[in-house]
Design a protein around this motif. Structure first.
Motif, short mmCIF file in Angstrom:
data_model
loop_
_atom_site.label_atom_id
_atom_site.label_comp_id
_atom_site.label_asym_id
_atom_site.label_seq_id
_atom_site.Cartn_x
_atom_site.Cartn_y
_atom_site.Cartn_z
N VAL A 1 0.85 -1.19 0.00
CA VAL A 1 0.00 0.00 0.00
C VAL A 1 0.89 1.24 0.00
O VAL A 1 1.69 1.43 0.90
N GLU A 2 0.74 2.07 -1.01
CA GLU A 2 1.56 3.27 -1.11
C GLU A 2 0.86 4.41 -0.39
O GLU A 2 -0.26 4.78 -0.73
N LEU A 3 1.53 4.97 0.61
CA LEU A 3 0.94 6.04 1.41
C LEU A 3 1.51 7.38 0.99
O LEU A 3 2.67 7.48 0.60
N PRO A 4 0.73 8.45 1.07
CA PRO A 4 1.22 9.78 0.70
C PRO A 4 2.22 10.30 1.72
O PRO A 4 2.26 9.84 2.87
N PRO A 5 3.01 11.28 1.34
CA PRO A 5 3.97 11.85 2.30
C PRO A 5 3.25 12.68 3.35
O PRO A 5 2.14 13.18 3.13
N ALA A 6 3.90 12.84 4.49
CA ALA A 6 3.37 13.70 5.54
C ALA A 6 3.56 15.16 5.14
O ALA A 6 4.47 15.50 4.37
N VAL A 7 2.67 16.02 5.66
CA VAL A 7 2.81 17.46 5.43
C VAL A 7 3.14 18.13 6.75
O VAL A 7 3.05 17.53 7.82
N GLU A 8 3.53 19.39 6.67
CA GLU A 8 3.91 20.14 7.86
C GLU A 8 2.73 20.29 8.82
O GLU A 8 1.59 20.46 8.37
N PRO A 9 2.98 20.19 10.12
CA PRO A 9 1.90 20.36 11.08
C PRO A 9 1.22 21.71 10.96
O PRO A 9 1.80 22.69 10.48
N LEU A 10 -0.03 21.76 11.43
CA LEU A 10 -0.82 22.98 11.41
C LEU A 10 -0.63 23.77 12.70
O LEU A 10 0.00 23.30 13.66
N GLY A 11 -1.23 24.95 12.74
CA GLY A 11 -1.19 25.77 13.94
C GLY A 11 -2.21 25.30 14.97
O GLY A 11 -2.87 24.28 14.84
N ASP A 12 -2.35 26.11 15.99
CA ASP A 12 -3.16 25.77 17.16
C ASP A 12 -4.65 25.98 16.87
O ASP A 12 -5.08 27.09 16.53
N ALA A 13 -5.44 24.91 16.97
CA ALA A 13 -6.89 24.99 16.82
C ALA A 13 -7.51 23.74 17.44
O ALA A 13 -6.91 22.67 17.42
N ARG A 14 -8.71 23.89 17.98
CA ARG A 14 -9.38 22.79 18.66
C ARG A 14 -10.22 21.98 17.67
O ARG A 14 -10.81 22.54 16.74
N PRO A 15 -10.31 20.66 17.87
CA PRO A 15 -11.14 19.84 16.99
C PRO A 15 -12.62 20.02 17.31
O PRO A 15 -13.01 20.17 18.47
N GLN A 16 -13.44 20.01 16.26
CA GLN A 16 -14.88 20.11 16.42
C GLN A 16 -15.63 18.87 15.95
O GLN A 16 -16.63 18.49 16.55
N ARG A 17 -15.14 18.27 14.87
CA ARG A 17 -15.83 17.11 14.31
C ARG A 17 -14.82 16.19 13.64
O ARG A 17 -13.80 16.66 13.13
N VAL A 18 -15.09 14.90 13.67
CA VAL A 18 -14.26 13.94 12.96
C VAL A 18 -15.13 13.21 11.94
O VAL A 18 -16.24 12.76 12.25
N ASP A 19 -14.63 13.13 10.72
CA ASP A 19 -15.31 12.42 9.63
C ASP A 19 -14.43 11.26 9.17
O ASP A 19 -13.24 11.45 8.90
N ILE A 20 -15.03 10.07 9.09
CA ILE A 20 -14.32 8.89 8.60
C ILE A 20 -15.15 8.32 7.45
O ILE A 20 -16.07 7.52 7.65
#
Length: 223
Positions: free
Chosen positions: A59-78
């Motif tokens: 399974v070929e996985l994409p590269p990681a990207v740079e982390p984001l800034g500070d923010a709180r999670p509101q919803r998770v979608d799967i």
């Protein structure tokens, strides 16, 4: 319905734990912030106390990207599981374990609010019930996730952190290695763990015998 599903949805009079919360000890978020060294290569096939779930070769996985800034999670979608759930911050109980969402809110996902925020560098922890006394809950099908699938976390600054699943593992509760389960895989990455119960329901202890841990890393962003 499979035997496992019947076991989960039956069980008259049992007190479901939903998640083996005692495994999520206070020290885990320190590993998520990369305070300690972590063994690399733990996505290799394993047997015994740590079992890999559906890890196809090649399974070929994409590269990681740079982390984001500070923010709180509101919803998770799967998308692969057809899950869209509100995220609520949770603290620690008297045992030093993450407080789960109440059972009447079994469709809600808990986030360890004193730990890493999803999208920032380190390992953020999201926990959800596998079932209730009468029905499946938000993470009932979590063990069916596969490498390469997407998890999207909507944050309160309007950004969407897009995580790619690296692997899915089942950790036996009686020989649990928290660092291996929750420690950062690569320094500097934004990583995510989704956690729920696995194994079988033990009526004597009124809890499940294992934890399912989905490991993912930040691979994209959106608005």
């Amino acid at each position: 319905m499979s035997d496992r599903e019947r076991e989960r949805t039956s069980g008259s009079g049992r007190l479901l734990m939903g998640v083996a919360w005692a495994l999520l000890l206070l020290g885990l978020w320190l590993w998520g912030r990369e305070v300690t060294d972590v063994r690399h290569g733990i996505s290799a096939p394993t047997t015994g106390d740590v079992a890999a779930v559906g890890r196809p070769l090649g399974v070929e996985l994409p590269p990681a990207v740079e982390p984001l800034g500070d923010a709180r999670p509101q919803r998770v979608d799967i998308p692969a599981l057809d899950v869209q759930a509100r995220v609520v911050a949770r603290g620690l109980d008297a045992r030093g374990a993450i407080e789960p969402p109440p059972y009447e809110r079994s469709g809600v996902v808990g986030w360890y609010g004193d730990g890493v925020r999803p999208g920032m560098a380190g390992t953020a922890l999201l926990v959800g019930h596998v079932d209730t006394r009468t029905r499946p809950a938000v993470f009932y099908h979590l063990s069916e996730m596969r490498p390469g699938e997407m998890i999207r976390v909507l944050r309160d600054d309007g950004t969407v952190a897009e995580f790619t699943v690296e692997d899915v593992q089942v950790f036996a509760r009686d020989r649990f290695d928290a660092q291996q389960a929750y420690g950062a895989r690569q320094s500097g990455r934004a990583e995510l763990r989704l956690i729920t119960c696995g194994g079988t329901f033990d009526r004597a202890s009124r809890s499940y015998t294992a934890n399912v841990v989905v490991s993912a890393y930040l691979s994209g962003t959106g608005l």
